[in-house]
Design an enzyme around this catalytic site. Sequence first.
Site, mmCIF file in Angstrom:
data_model
loop_
_atom_site.group_PDB
_atom_site.id
_atom_site.type_symbol
_atom_site.label_atom_id
_atom_site.label_comp_id
_atom_site.label_asym_id
_atom_site.label_seq_id
_atom_site.Cartn_x
_atom_site.Cartn_y
_atom_site.Cartn_z
ATOM 1 N N TYR A 91 0.824 -1.210 0.000
ATOM 2 C CA TYR A 91 0.000 0.000 0.000
ATOM 3 C C TYR A 91 0.859 1.261 0.000
ATOM 4 C CZ TYR A 91 -4.308 -2.629 0.672
ATOM 5 O OH TYR A 91 -5.375 -3.474 0.493
ATOM 6 N N GLU A 181 1.093 -29.268 15.561
ATOM 7 C CA GLU A 181 0.482 -28.608 14.403
ATOM 8 C C GLU A 181 -0.672 -27.682 14.778
ATOM 9 O OE1 GLU A 181 -2.082 -29.741 10.382
ATOM 10 O OE2 GLU A 181 -0.957 -31.315 11.410
ATOM 11 N N ASP A 233 -1.028 -33.827 12.468
ATOM 12 C CA ASP A 233 -2.136 -34.690 12.068
ATOM 13 C C ASP A 233 -1.617 -35.825 11.193
ATOM 14 O OD1 ASP A 233 -4.100 -33.217 13.364
ATOM 15 O OD2 ASP A 233 -4.594 -32.021 11.606
#
Length: 346
Positions: A91, A181, A233
Amino acid sequence: MSEALQRLREFAKQVLKCVEKDEPVRIPKRTTSNIRYDPKREIFTLGPDKLERRPRTLKGSKKLAQMLSVAAFAKELVEKGRSATLREIYYTSEGWEVDFKDQRESDAIVEDLEATLGLKREEFGVWPEEDGAAVYGDLLVREDGVEIHAERAGISGYNIPPNVDAVEILDCGAERVIAVETMGMYRRLVQERAHEKLDALIVGLKGQAARATRRLLRRLNEELGLPVYVFTDGDPYGWHIYMVIRSGSAKAAHLNEELACPDAKFIGVTATDIVEYDLPTEPLKKTDYKRIEELRRDPRYDDPFWKRELDLLEKLGKKAEQQAFAKYSLDYVVKEYLPAKLDELE
């Protein structure tokens, strides 16, 4: 003069010299053709190829102008002791004489500057949007002149800042690091006092680990000699989270020597665990099968352990989350699963 300020000035002088002599400015080539997997160091690195940006061509002059504009902005940040996010740079560039078509283009220029200077962007005041998640346990650090203990900072732990190298590690009483995780599992381990029972620092990865998190894991391993264990996982995406911590990412090949932790060990969830612990599962999706094939083509998974786990996961057609152990009890992971895994590896 700081190292970052010195290298920024040297880069500007190099570009000026090339312009005066009508010579190309050479920067590290970050395309996939120049990214190598080093099996000895077990990390992705950049090869020797260079990209030439010629001042007298339209494309070359624009890219150089973009790099110089970002470098000038970074110089101002360093001189004033300030920082800006990648989004803010995009920006802010709206007021410059050069433009970027989107943030992906400005992010790429920042990465080019990193590779050219041999510095992490955080060292010249540029921070990512994502935070570095958290760490809990017996760790004392000094950040911005303030001492913070990761266990006394509150139930959420110590929030890892974007520029981890600005943090001084004062003391640590833990014997290992367990990186998890999901933040759900992180909170479970904190509630079950896993940091005490397993003599560990608990690091919440918040999914794919941010650069700041990976840098902290590397520092804890390298500077304190703490073994790092990664608990994810039981699916191909979780396994790849581990692998990025261990050997880095292709995208950050120019920084993996500082971000990767080759000593990191995987402590599950494996496909074998899904069977042996009879875990609750969900069916693999098309994206999971596609990811399995991608991992098979990745040289980092070219060993008997990962080949067996990938084959078994595909055969099962199922995946399991870390929280699946709640089938037995909320404290099962801390009382049974993790101690058993640590015993296997230590």
